[in-house]
Scaffold this motif. Structure first.
Motif, mmCIF file in Angstrom:
data_model
loop_
_atom_site.group_PDB
_atom_site.id
_atom_site.type_symbol
_atom_site.label_atom_id
_atom_site.label_comp_id
_atom_site.label_asym_id
_atom_site.label_seq_id
_atom_site.Cartn_x
_atom_site.Cartn_y
_atom_site.Cartn_z
ATOM 1 N N LYS A 1 6.719 5.084 3.722
ATOM 2 C CA LYS A 1 7.437 4.937 4.994
ATOM 3 C C LYS A 1 8.702 4.108 4.793
ATOM 4 C CE LYS A 1 3.561 5.347 8.260
ATOM 5 N NZ LYS A 1 2.750 4.629 9.271
ATOM 6 N N LEU A 2 8.594 3.073 3.956
ATOM 7 C CA LEU A 2 9.749 2.221 3.681
ATOM 8 C C LEU A 2 10.861 3.018 2.998
ATOM 9 C CD1 LEU A 2 11.184 -0.497 3.507
ATOM 10 C CD2 LEU A 2 9.917 -0.943 1.387
ATOM 11 N N MET B 1 11.806 -1.921 10.815
ATOM 12 C CA MET B 1 11.493 -0.501 10.690
ATOM 13 C C MET B 1 10.646 -0.023 11.863
ATOM 14 S SD MET B 1 9.735 1.334 7.360
ATOM 15 C CE MET B 1 8.196 0.398 7.512
ATOM 16 N N ASN B 2 9.630 -0.800 12.233
ATOM 17 C CA ASN B 2 8.736 -0.401 13.323
ATOM 18 C C ASN B 2 9.441 -0.373 14.668
ATOM 19 O OD1 ASN B 2 6.582 -0.112 11.551
ATOM 20 N ND2 ASN B 2 5.873 -2.213 11.834
ATOM 21 N N LYS B 3 10.482 -1.207 14.797
ATOM 22 C CA LYS B 3 11.265 -1.219 16.029
ATOM 23 C C LYS B 3 12.380 -0.170 16.005
ATOM 24 C CE LYS B 3 10.515 -6.177 16.813
ATOM 25 N NZ LYS B 3 11.177 -7.524 16.849
ATOM 26 N N ASN B 4 12.492 0.519 14.871
ATOM 27 C CA ASN B 4 13.509 1.550 14.685
ATOM 28 C C ASN B 4 14.915 0.991 14.914
ATOM 29 O OD1 ASN B 4 14.184 4.174 13.919
ATOM 30 N ND2 ASN B 4 14.352 4.867 16.052
ATOM 31 N N GLU B 5 15.141 -0.227 14.444
ATOM 32 C CA GLU B 5 16.454 -0.857 14.560
ATOM 33 C C GLU B 5 17.339 -0.427 13.396
ATOM 34 O OE1 GLU B 5 16.018 -5.086 16.615
ATOM 35 O OE2 GLU B 5 14.757 -4.950 14.831
ATOM 36 N N SER B 6 18.628 -0.675 13.533
ATOM 37 C CA SER B 6 19.588 -0.363 12.488
ATOM 38 C C SER B 6 19.485 -1.418 11.386
ATOM 39 C CB SER B 6 21.007 -0.336 13.045
ATOM 40 O OG SER B 6 21.960 -0.352 12.000
ATOM 41 N N LEU B 7 19.079 -0.996 10.201
ATOM 42 C CA LEU B 7 18.928 -1.951 9.104
ATOM 43 C C LEU B 7 20.266 -2.588 8.736
ATOM 44 C CD1 LEU B 7 17.283 -3.313 6.886
ATOM 45 C CD2 LEU B 7 17.647 -1.286 5.462
ATOM 46 N N ASP C 1 0.837 -1.193 0.000
ATOM 47 C CA ASP C 1 0.000 0.000 0.000
ATOM 48 C C ASP C 1 0.880 1.254 0.000
ATOM 49 O OD1 ASP C 1 0.203 1.215 2.857
ATOM 50 O OD2 ASP C 1 -0.181 -0.907 3.245
ATOM 51 N N LYS C 2 0.306 2.353 -0.422
ATOM 52 C CA LYS C 2 1.060 3.586 -0.633
ATOM 53 C C LYS C 2 1.727 4.085 0.639
ATOM 54 C CE LYS C 2 0.427 8.347 -2.269
ATOM 55 N NZ LYS C 2 -0.557 9.309 -2.847
ATOM 56 N N GLU C 3 0.992 4.112 1.726
ATOM 57 C CA GLU C 3 1.537 4.626 2.984
ATOM 58 C C GLU C 3 2.750 3.812 3.425
ATOM 59 O OE1 GLU C 3 0.145 5.601 7.599
ATOM 60 O OE2 GLU C 3 -1.234 4.586 6.220
ATOM 61 N N THR C 4 2.630 2.483 3.315
ATOM 62 C CA THR C 4 3.737 1.612 3.710
ATOM 63 C C THR C 4 4.948 1.827 2.812
ATOM 64 O OG1 THR C 4 2.199 -0.074 4.540
ATOM 65 C CG2 THR C 4 4.440 -0.795 4.006
#
Length: 381
Positions: free
Chosen positions: A69-70, A301-307, A63-66
């Motif tokens: 955000k990605l 991403m939701n956990k705001n971890e380092s990718l 979806d667009k929002e996701t």
């Protein structure tokens, strides 16, 4: 991703590879490139598709929002290039939003497309939004054969026109050819066709055993040695003014002198340069391997971890679980092993983790190299 790309001129695709090689530390370098599959839907049905993408009633899209955000998260994570993929990304309803958002975040934006819908008007619009390169398959100079391989009538004509449209709009154009026994004797002719219409980059990739239709059609594997085909293409490239080879195949060029500038020479997945992200957010070791996800990027991403940190850690564990380092002892004695690491995992896996089936090196006993390689593997474990 065992593709090899021949370049006739500079292009922005080289930026992330050059930066990666400058900052490479150990086995797993910095993650700089992401290929994102925004939709599972495709209007083609290619015989070598690793995802089994095709026309279908039930399919997933991001979806667009996701998606937006990605893209923001990828940018903040240091990703330098986004490659839009699918399925067919031009069937993704928010593709224009994605391209603009990625460009606004400073990313280099490329696309893997079959080109069927890439009209002059759309090519110009996408270029203005930030799309700088398109990759489109040409699998034969014979239109009927190409259409058969791609599973879509009229696909050859649309692909050629799309390449012309993209070039006219100002994009870098790339042809990719999946080498099979159906086209192995016309690869140079395909390059000649591509160059005749102004294509900047020509890419080849042998059919790789995977989870999709490619595995079902492995009987189409080239009868000629793929590495020999790459050498033949190299000679053509040198004669016609090519400037660089970007190799994603760990067996090429080995100790072969290409006579051209060279970047890569390793699998971009196993070395940690490239991440492939599915429409559901799953990141797999390789785009051709769909068995087990290393992680879900939406969770990270939701956990705001380092990718970068998560990717490197999960890649190490995944390669170990996939028996990436279960190589033949003769490979450990090879002076090239510390670079190829046993060759393509998917090709090795197809023969039950034996030696990569395209490697024909006659390895002599080298106890010093074997000791080095054993130490390297133990360190990586």
């Amino acid at each position: 991703m065992c593709s090899v790309t021949f370049d006739w001129g500079e292009n922005d695709a080289m930026e992330k590879v050059k930066h990666f090689e400058k900052t490479l530390r150990g086995m797993y370098g910095r993650l700089l490139w992401a290929t994102v599959e925004f939709t599972e839907l495709c209007n083609h049905r290619c015989v070598y598709c690793y995802e089994n993408a095709e026309p279908k009633l039930k399919y997933n899209i991001m979806d667009k929002e996701t998606a937006l955000k990605l893209i923001d998260y990828l940018s903040r994570s240091g990703i330098r290039q986004l490659t839009c993929s699918g399925g067919e990304p031009l069937m993704y309803p928010y593709i224009k939003d994605v391209i603009k958002a990625a460009k606004d975040k400073g990313l280099v934006v490329h696309m893997i497309t079959n080109g069927y819908f890439l009209t002059k008007e759309l090519a110009k619009e996408l270029f203005d939004l930030g799309l700088t390169q398109v990759q489109i398959n040409i699998d034969s100079v014979n239109p009927k054969k190409h259409d058969t391989i791609r599973g879509k009538k009229g696909s050859f004509e649309h692909a050629v026109n799309a390449l012309k449209n993209a070039r006219e709009a100002g994009m870098t154009t790339v042809t990719q050819t999946v080498v099979t026994e159906l086209n192995e004797d016309e690869i140079v002719d395909i390059f000649k066709l591509a160059r005749s219409i102004g294509v900047n980059r020509c890419r080849v990739w042998d059919i790789v055993p995977s989870e999709g239709r490619a595995l079902e059609h492995m009987h189409l594997k080239p009868t000629r040695n793929y590495i020999d085909i790459l050498k033949e293409l190299t000679e053509y490239a040198k004669k016609t003014g090519a400037t660089n080879i970007e190799s994603g195949d760990p067996l090429f060029p080995q100790d072969y002198d290409t006579g051209l500038s060279l970047t890569g020479g390793y699998c971009p997945y196993s070395i940690g340069l490239l991440a492939n992200i599915s429409v559901r957010g799953d990141s797999y070791f390789c785009c051709t391997n769909r068995e087990n996800s290393m992680y879900n990027i939406f969770d990270v991403m939701n956990k705001n971890e380092s990718l970068g940190k998560v990717h490197a850690e999960r890649l190490r564990k995944t390669l170990k679980r996939l028996q990436f380092f279960n190589v033949q002892k003769e490979c450990l004695s090879c002076n090239f092993f510390k670079k190829c690491m046993g060759g393509c995992y998917m090709r090795r896996r197809y023969v039950d983790h034996e030696k990569d089936y395209w490697c024909e090196r006659d390895v002599k006993k080298n106890t010093e190299q074997e000791a080095f390689s054993q130490t390297l593997l133990e360190t990586l474990k």
